[in-house]
Design an enzyme around this catalytic site. Structure first.
Site, PDB file in Angstrom:
ATOM      1  CD  GLU A  15       8.530  60.223  48.956  1.00  0.00           C
ATOM      2  OE1 GLU A  15       7.690  59.419  48.475  1.00  0.00           O
ATOM      3  OE2 GLU A  15       8.225  61.361  49.376  1.00  0.00           O
TER       4      GLU A  15
ATOM      5  CG  HIS B 274       5.587  64.767  65.473  1.00  0.00           C
ATOM      6  ND1 HIS B 274       6.494  65.354  66.323  1.00  0.00           N
ATOM      7  CD2 HIS B 274       5.350  63.524  65.981  1.00  0.00           C
ATOM      8  CE1 HIS B 274       6.789  64.515  67.309  1.00  0.00           C
ATOM      9  NE2 HIS B 274       6.113  63.404  67.119  1.00  0.00           N
ATOM     10  CB  SER B 275       6.302  61.012  63.020  1.00  0.00           C
ATOM     11  OG  SER B 275       4.928  60.701  63.259  1.00  0.00           O
TER      12      SER B 275
ATOM     13  CB  SER C 116       9.153  55.929  72.209  1.00  0.00           C
ATOM     14  OG  SER C 116       9.548  55.336  70.996  1.00  0.00           O
TER      15      SER C 116
END
Length: 446
Positions: free
Chosen positions: A122, A337-338, A208
């Site tokens: 959030e 996923h993200s 990443s």
């Protein structure tokens, strides 16, 4: 002429000696390759009279019928589990017999991770942080595996293993500091959110690019083997990362070098938006293990006890026998996923709801505790309130902290600042001074 003959004779002697030395080295190398210490198989003496394959690359028999090997040589690798979906132990002999305190710790870590995910997700949606990745539905893979390891074992994560670090005692303040990239961040604000790392807890900083950690883990495990200490390495990755070339390199190196390494694959059904039926045609990831000479197992990733048992045994044998293991934990990624992804574009709400409501690792463990009288509705309400309060306190503290000193952009690469870095640093500060109204330096640590 006599001098020439003498030189030629000397040359011949030297050449003969060099050839003899080369033959000796080659013989020793062949012997070393054929009779490796601790190897499972040893090369047999060559006998040209036997009608058996003598190829050094495989162990097999000749056949006289043309037949291709089918992709699935067995009906399907079974899924090991300890609990059913209602939290009942299926086979008492497989019950890890963990204490009440240990099981409660499992549950509280899983739910605390879940609460932290909700608040930080959030937070990103409100523009407070730039990016986030939740762990919804995969909490059992984190806690079950982390609990089976020794604190000295080295962890290589992908980017959805926050629960492993949490189980090792990484505080909420530092999770928040990393996501907010503030002055308390161990990475000094240089990484994207959720790219955690902690040297003190043997958790290698996440990067990443997919699968880069897999060959790195093989190298670390080989180093651990050479140290000859009671230590292992575990490497986490998703089934999507297993399609990368680095996965092949890591698997093969670890097997041939006989490294104490656990490959832990979280098969959660999707590589971002690509479902498993578009990722591979074989029987998942565990089926690849035998091809590399690795012992493999497939477990129910939503069963924290199954994950714990499999990881504990793999860890014990990896250290004792110096060999890698492959664990494929079958689970489901309930969240997107993200924060850059909208999974409603490629899967149905009904599909997600099934895993969230019917087969969730947290609810399964809660059923187990409730049956034993270890947890009640009052306990649940109290813990949920307490955990949210704890997360919110860390969240508010992180948000108020200053950002890292901009000077840190130029440190920790070279022991002494290089001329080109000095030039860039001077250029940066000239620019900042020229446009200082656009750079609120009072928000940064001095």
């Amino acid at each position: 002429m006599a001098a020439v003959r003498s030189v030629n004779k000397m040359y011949g002697v030297c050449f003969h000696a060099v050839r003899q030395t080369a033959r000796l080295k080659a013989a020793r190398l062949t012997q070393h390759r054929a009779f490796r210490v601790g190897a499972v198989r040893r090369q047999q003496p060559f006998d040209s009279t036997l009608e058996k394959p003598q190829f050094p690359g495989a162990s097999a028999e000749f056949v006289d019928q043309l037949e291709f090997i089918q992709p699935n040589v067995i009906s399907g690798i079974p899924v090991y589990r300890v609990m059913d979906r209602q939290g009942n132990i299926i086979n008492p002999s497989q019950d890890p017999q963990l204490s009440k305190e240990t099981v409660l710790n499992f549950y509280q870590k899983m739910t605390l991770l879940n609460t932290m995910d909700r608040i930080l997700y959030e937070s990103q949606r409100q523009g407070r942080i730039s990016f986030y990745m939740t762990n919804y539905g995969e909490e059992g893979t984190h806690i079950g595996s982390a609990a089976a390891l020794d604190p000295s074992d080295i962890v290589f994560g992908q980017y959805r293993e926050a629960g492993v670090l949490m189980y090792r005692g990484f505080p909420l303040d530092l999770f928040m500091a990393q996501c907010y990239a503030n002055a308390d961040d161990l990475g000094k604000g240089r990484q994207m959110p959720v790219h955690y790392g902690c040297k003190d807890r043997n958790f290698v900083t996440i990067s990443s690019p997919l699968a880069t950690q897999i060959p790195q883990a093989a190298g670390a495990a080989y180093a651990v083997k050479r140290e000859n200490v009671n230590r292992a390495v575990i490497c986490y990755f998703g089934e999507g990362a297993a399609s990368e070339g680095d996965a092949h390199a890591g698997f093969n190196f670890s097997a041939t070098l006989e490294c104490p390494l656990i490959f832990f694959c979280r098969n959660n059904g999707y590589a971002i938006s690509t479902p498993t039926n578009e990722q591979y045609r074989g029987d998942g990831i565990a089926a690849r293990g035998p091809g590399y000479g690795m012992l493999s197992i497939r477990v129910d990733g939503n069963d924290v006890f199954a994950v714990y048992n499999a990881t504990k045994e793999a860890r014990r044998r990896a250290v004792a026998e110096n060999q890698p293991f492959l664990i494929e934990a079958m689970t489901y990624r309930i969240g997107h996923h993200s924060t850059s992804d909208d999974s409603s574009a490629y899967r149905s709400v009904d599909e997600v709801n099934y895993w969230d409501k019917q087969d969730h690792p947290i609810s399964r463990l809660r059923h187990y505790m409730t049956t034993r009288g270890w947890w009640s509705e009052d306990d649940e309400r109290s813990w949920r309130k307490q955990s949210r309060k704890t997360v919110m306190e860390a969240f508010e503290k992180a948000e108020k902290r200053l950002k890292p000193n901009p000077e840190l952009m130029f440190t920790d690469v070279y022991q002494e600042m290089t001329p080109n870095l000095n030039k860039q640093r001077e250029s940066l500060w000239r620019h900042v001074q020229q446009y200082k109204e656009n750079y609120p330096l009072d928000m940064y640590d001095k």
